[in-house]
Design a protein around this motif. Sequence first.
Motif, PDB file in Angstrom:
ATOM      1  N   LEU A  42       0.846  -1.201   0.000  1.00 23.92           N
ATOM      2  CA  LEU A  42       0.000   0.000   0.000  1.00 23.92           C
ATOM      3  C   LEU A  42       0.883   1.254   0.000  1.00 23.92           C
ATOM      4  O   LEU A  42       0.612   2.219  -0.703  1.00 23.92           O
ATOM      5  N   PHE A  43       1.958   1.212   0.812  1.00 21.55           N
ATOM      6  CA  PHE A  43       2.792   2.408   0.954  1.00 21.55           C
ATOM      7  C   PHE A  43       3.713   2.623  -0.247  1.00 21.55           C
ATOM      8  O   PHE A  43       4.140   3.734  -0.506  1.00 21.55           O
ATOM      9  N   TRP A  44       4.021   1.538  -0.996  1.00 19.30           N
ATOM     10  CA  TRP A  44       4.820   1.734  -2.210  1.00 19.30           C
ATOM     11  C   TRP A  44       3.970   2.418  -3.278  1.00 19.30           C
ATOM     12  O   TRP A  44       4.472   3.107  -4.140  1.00 19.30           O
ATOM     13  N   ASN A  45       2.663   2.203  -3.220  1.00 19.59           N
ATOM     14  CA  ASN A  45       1.787   2.698  -4.287  1.00 19.59           C
ATOM     15  C   ASN A  45       0.929   3.883  -3.872  1.00 19.59           C
ATOM     16  O   ASN A  45       0.061   4.313  -4.617  1.00 19.59           O
ATOM     17  N   ILE A  46       1.154   4.378  -2.673  1.00 17.45           N
ATOM     18  CA  ILE A  46       0.202   5.339  -2.107  1.00 17.45           C
ATOM     19  C   ILE A  46       0.244   6.686  -2.842  1.00 17.45           C
ATOM     20  O   ILE A  46      -0.781   7.350  -2.986  1.00 17.45           O
ATOM     21  N   ALA A  47       1.440   7.076  -3.344  1.00 20.55           N
ATOM     22  CA  ALA A  47       1.526   8.318  -4.115  1.00 20.55           C
ATOM     23  C   ALA A  47       0.671   8.130  -5.367  1.00 20.55           C
ATOM     24  O   ALA A  47       0.720   7.084  -5.999  1.00 20.55           O
ATOM     25  N   GLY A  48      -0.132   9.112  -5.675  1.00 25.46           N
ATOM     26  CA  GLY A  48      -0.997   8.977  -6.843  1.00 25.46           C
ATOM     27  C   GLY A  48      -2.391   8.484  -6.515  1.00 25.46           C
ATOM     28  O   GLY A  48      -3.304   8.631  -7.312  1.00 25.46           O
ATOM     29  N   MET A  49      -2.548   7.875  -5.322  1.00 21.15           N
ATOM     30  CA  MET A  49      -3.910   7.438  -4.954  1.00 21.15           C
ATOM     31  C   MET A  49      -4.723   8.641  -4.482  1.00 21.15           C
ATOM     32  O   MET A  49      -4.242   9.452  -3.691  1.00 21.15           O
ATOM     33  N   PRO A  50      -5.984   8.749  -4.928  1.00 21.74           N
ATOM     34  CA  PRO A  50      -6.828   9.840  -4.429  1.00 21.74           C
ATOM     35  C   PRO A  50      -7.069   9.694  -2.912  1.00 21.74           C
ATOM     36  O   PRO A  50      -7.082   8.570  -2.401  1.00 21.74           O
ATOM     37  N   SER A  51      -7.264  10.813  -2.236  1.00 20.06           N
ATOM     38  CA  SER A  51      -7.396  10.773  -0.774  1.00 20.06           C
ATOM     39  C   SER A  51      -8.590   9.920  -0.318  1.00 20.06           C
ATOM     40  O   SER A  51      -8.516   9.243   0.707  1.00 20.06           O
ATOM     41  N   THR A  52      -9.667   9.907  -1.102  1.00 19.25           N
ATOM     42  CA  THR A  52     -10.821   9.095  -0.676  1.00 19.25           C
ATOM     43  C   THR A  52     -10.521   7.601  -0.798  1.00 19.25           C
ATOM     44  O   THR A  52     -11.023   6.799  -0.008  1.00 19.25           O
ATOM     45  N   ASP A  53      -9.686   7.215  -1.781  1.00 15.92           N
ATOM     46  CA  ASP A  53      -9.322   5.798  -1.910  1.00 15.92           C
ATOM     47  C   ASP A  53      -8.427   5.368  -0.753  1.00 15.92           C
ATOM     48  O   ASP A  53      -8.574   4.278  -0.202  1.00 15.92           O
ATOM     49  N   ILE A  54      -7.496   6.244  -0.385  1.00 13.06           N
ATOM     50  CA  ILE A  54      -6.616   5.941   0.751  1.00 13.06           C
ATOM     51  C   ILE A  54      -7.470   5.806   2.016  1.00 13.06           C
ATOM     52  O   ILE A  54      -7.352   4.840   2.775  1.00 13.06           O
ATOM     53  N   ALA A  55      -8.359   6.774   2.228  1.00 14.84           N
ATOM     54  CA  ALA A  55      -9.193   6.763   3.428  1.00 14.84           C
ATOM     55  C   ALA A  55     -10.096   5.533   3.472  1.00 14.84           C
ATOM     56  O   ALA A  55     -10.353   4.965   4.541  1.00 14.84           O
ATOM     57  N   TYR A  56     -10.538   5.104   2.319  1.00 14.11           N
ATOM     58  CA  TYR A  56     -11.399   3.915   2.252  1.00 14.11           C
ATOM     59  C   TYR A  56     -10.654   2.676   2.745  1.00 14.11           C
ATOM     60  O   TYR A  56     -11.189   1.882   3.532  1.00 14.11           O
ATOM     61  N   VAL A  57      -9.420   2.516   2.301  1.00 13.68           N
ATOM     62  CA  VAL A  57      -8.619   1.365   2.744  1.00 13.68           C
ATOM     63  C   VAL A  57      -8.456   1.407   4.265  1.00 13.68           C
ATOM     64  O   VAL A  57      -8.629   0.402   4.967  1.00 13.68           O
ATOM     65  N   VAL A  58      -8.122   2.581   4.778  1.00  8.72           N
ATOM     66  CA  VAL A  58      -7.897   2.731   6.222  1.00  8.72           C
ATOM     67  C   VAL A  58      -9.211   2.496   6.991  1.00  8.72           C
ATOM     68  O   VAL A  58      -9.252   1.739   7.969  1.00  8.72           O
ATOM     69  N   ALA A  59     -10.289   3.106   6.514  1.00  8.91           N
ATOM     70  CA  ALA A  59     -11.580   3.006   7.203  1.00  8.91           C
ATOM     71  C   ALA A  59     -12.087   1.567   7.238  1.00  8.91           C
ATOM     72  O   ALA A  59     -12.698   1.138   8.219  1.00  8.91           O
ATOM     73  N   ASN A  60     -11.817   0.834   6.171  1.00  9.10           N
ATOM     74  CA  ASN A  60     -12.276  -0.554   6.142  1.00  9.10           C
ATOM     75  C   ASN A  60     -11.680  -1.393   7.259  1.00  9.10           C
ATOM     76  O   ASN A  60     -12.342  -2.283   7.798  1.00  9.10           O
ATOM     77  N   THR A  61     -10.431  -1.093   7.629  1.00 10.70           N
ATOM     78  CA  THR A  61      -9.833  -1.872   8.723  1.00 10.70           C
ATOM     79  C   THR A  61     -10.581  -1.586  10.034  1.00 10.70           C
ATOM     80  O   THR A  61     -10.656  -2.446  10.897  1.00 10.70           O
ATOM     81  N   PHE A  62     -11.143  -0.404  10.168  1.00 12.53           N
ATOM     82  CA  PHE A  62     -11.845  -0.052  11.411  1.00 12.53           C
ATOM     83  C   PHE A  62     -13.298  -0.544  11.413  1.00 12.53           C
ATOM     84  O   PHE A  62     -13.865  -0.847  12.450  1.00 12.53           O
ATOM     85  N   LEU A  63     -13.923  -0.526  10.234  1.00 13.27           N
ATOM     86  CA  LEU A  63     -15.389  -0.668  10.175  1.00 13.27           C
ATOM     87  C   LEU A  63     -15.879  -1.962   9.554  1.00 13.27           C
ATOM     88  O   LEU A  63     -17.086  -2.216   9.523  1.00 13.27           O
ATOM     89  N   SER A  64     -14.976  -2.795   9.053  1.00 13.09           N
ATOM     90  CA  SER A  64     -15.431  -3.918   8.222  1.00 13.09           C
ATOM     91  C   SER A  64     -16.295  -4.928   8.979  1.00 13.09           C
ATOM     92  O   SER A  64     -17.063  -5.647   8.371  1.00 13.09           O
ATOM     93  N   GLU A  65     -16.178  -4.966  10.317  1.00 18.66           N
ATOM     94  CA  GLU A  65     -17.039  -5.904  11.047  1.00 18.66           C
ATOM     95  C   GLU A  65     -18.463  -5.367  11.185  1.00 18.66           C
ATOM     96  O   GLU A  65     -19.385  -6.119  11.478  1.00 18.66           O
ATOM     97  N   ASP A  66     -18.616  -4.069  11.050  1.00 16.74           N
ATOM     98  CA  ASP A  66     -19.917  -3.445  11.289  1.00 16.74           C
ATOM     99  C   ASP A  66     -20.648  -3.037  10.017  1.00 16.74           C
ATOM    100  O   ASP A  66     -21.873  -2.923  10.020  1.00 16.74           O
ATOM    101  N   PHE A  67     -19.917  -2.766   8.941  1.00 14.46           N
ATOM    102  CA  PHE A  67     -20.561  -2.239   7.725  1.00 14.46           C
ATOM    103  C   PHE A  67     -20.039  -2.936   6.474  1.00 14.46           C
ATOM    104  O   PHE A  67     -18.888  -3.343   6.415  1.00 14.46           O
ATOM    105  N   GLU A  68     -20.903  -2.981   5.468  1.00 10.04           N
ATOM    106  CA  GLU A  68     -20.532  -3.500   4.161  1.00 10.04           C
ATOM    107  C   GLU A  68     -19.552  -2.520   3.496  1.00 10.04           C
ATOM    108  O   GLU A  68     -19.636  -1.317   3.733  1.00 10.04           O
ATOM    109  N   PRO A  69     -18.687  -3.051   2.614  1.00 11.85           N
ATOM    110  CA  PRO A  69     -17.722  -2.175   1.944  1.00 11.85           C
ATOM    111  C   PRO A  69     -18.364  -0.968   1.234  1.00 11.85           C
ATOM    112  O   PRO A  69     -17.831   0.138   1.314  1.00 11.85           O
ATOM    113  N   GLU A  70     -19.514  -1.177   0.578  1.00 11.91           N
ATOM    114  CA  GLU A  70     -20.130  -0.020  -0.137  1.00 11.91           C
ATOM    115  C   GLU A  70     -20.552   1.058   0.857  1.00 11.91           C
ATOM    116  O   GLU A  70     -20.508   2.247   0.554  1.00 11.91           O
ATOM    117  N   THR A  71     -21.003   0.622   2.049  1.00 11.83           N
ATOM    118  CA  THR A  71     -21.409   1.604   3.056  1.00 11.83           C
ATOM    119  C   THR A  71     -20.194   2.380   3.551  1.00 11.83           C
ATOM    120  O   THR A  71     -20.241   3.606   3.704  1.00 11.83           O
TER     121      THR A  71
END
Length: 431
Positions: A42-71
């Motif tokens: 993730l960190f080798w490729n992080i440059a160039g990723m839009p901020s919402t895509d980066i945040a999505y990856v991070v948020a999924n680690t916190f929320l994946s037990e409670d919410f579906e990925p689309e949510t």
Amino acid sequence: MRYSSTNHNSPIVPFVDAMRQGFAPDGGLYMPQNVIPLPPPLFWNIAGMPSTDIAYVVANTFLSEDFEPETVRSIVNHALSFPMPLVKLDETRIATMELFHGPTKSVKDIGARFMASILKTLRENDDTPLHIIAATSGDAGSAVANAFHNLPGVHVTILYPKGRLTYQQRSSFTSLGPTVTPIEVRGSFDDCLALARTATLDTGLRQHVRTITANSINIARFLPQTFHFFNAYARMVENGADPQQIVVSVPSGNLGNLAAALLACRMGLPIKRIVAATNANDTFARYLATGTIEHRPAVATHANAMDTAMPANLPRVSELLTDSKVELHAFSVSDIEIIDAITDVYNRYGYVTDPHAACAFVALNRSLQPGEHGIFMATADPEKCRQVVETAIPSFKNSAPAPTHRPHQQQPMTIPTVYQSLKNIIIQTNG
Ligand SMILES: *Cc1c(COP(=O)(O)O)cnc(C)c1O
């Protein structure tokens, strides 16, 4: 991911329960129980990723037990629906990241909108009364009121220290209509936060109404602050900084942003060093130097959104500092240094900083070594602190002020630092 209390005396709970409780039943703060580092690619490729895509990856680690990925995706997109530009000041040596382009022009919009979006998802088809309570020393009140006041069934109560907020800071939450109750407290910000804490832990009150605190002690406001650091790192690398030499300076008050920076490093973000910048309220710098907390009253400063002498997220920071691999420096910055820094940044780079970012600029300069690349977080629009900025940059007076007059003023109620006064108001508002 599940969540445990910093006091280690409460059950381990899913994210949604941790958010609903605010403080854990043992009075501690919720933290991710088991932080698993993100995959290194993730960190080798992080440059160039839009901020919402980066945040999505991070948020999924916190929320994946409670919410579906689309949510999770839509929660993140709602929270980050405005730009967060990197501004280069000095080639690749010093840059700033503007986190203040949200609706209330403060960094707190991101966390407040993240939490509001989660509540909205949970309360679809449910409009049972709910009280959101937030204490503010400057910016949290506007961000929280703005994010929550339109949710069906939700009432927002904002507690703030009498006489400490600018007109503009107050009007940004007193102008939103009857679903927001402004309460001025004859005391400090720390007193306001203590009242909010008592309210959310009061089982008697719970028989009348459900309450949730929306201060950064709430896990739902705390976690999204990690996004800023992943994004800052990505934009710095994109900008040509050596990925091994990035130093991040964080304007700090209640230490939510600082704890989030430490958490981001725990998750694998390869930042070289974190710099905590406080104003004259130097509890944290003294704590790092001596290992003890010495209570002194909070003083009013030019960076008023950071005026606290009892940083609420200290338990999180202490927990994260155990076995931390990242270096941490802390500096306290005086009002005189704030003014000098705003003048200096303007004269040298033609850039206008606000007093909170100015603290981070001063601290960064004290810490930055040759070969390192520094970024300081800009947490408020300079326009919000016009008086201070005009003192430092006289020509700022000639720039057109943003419209500040908002007609519909909700008259604040004034209360002493007595919990029963707050309780009565909450019960009445609900009736
Ligand atoms: C809240 C705030 C801070 C400090 O953030 P903490 O997480 O409380 O340390 C800094 N600057 C501004 C403008 C803020 O509103």
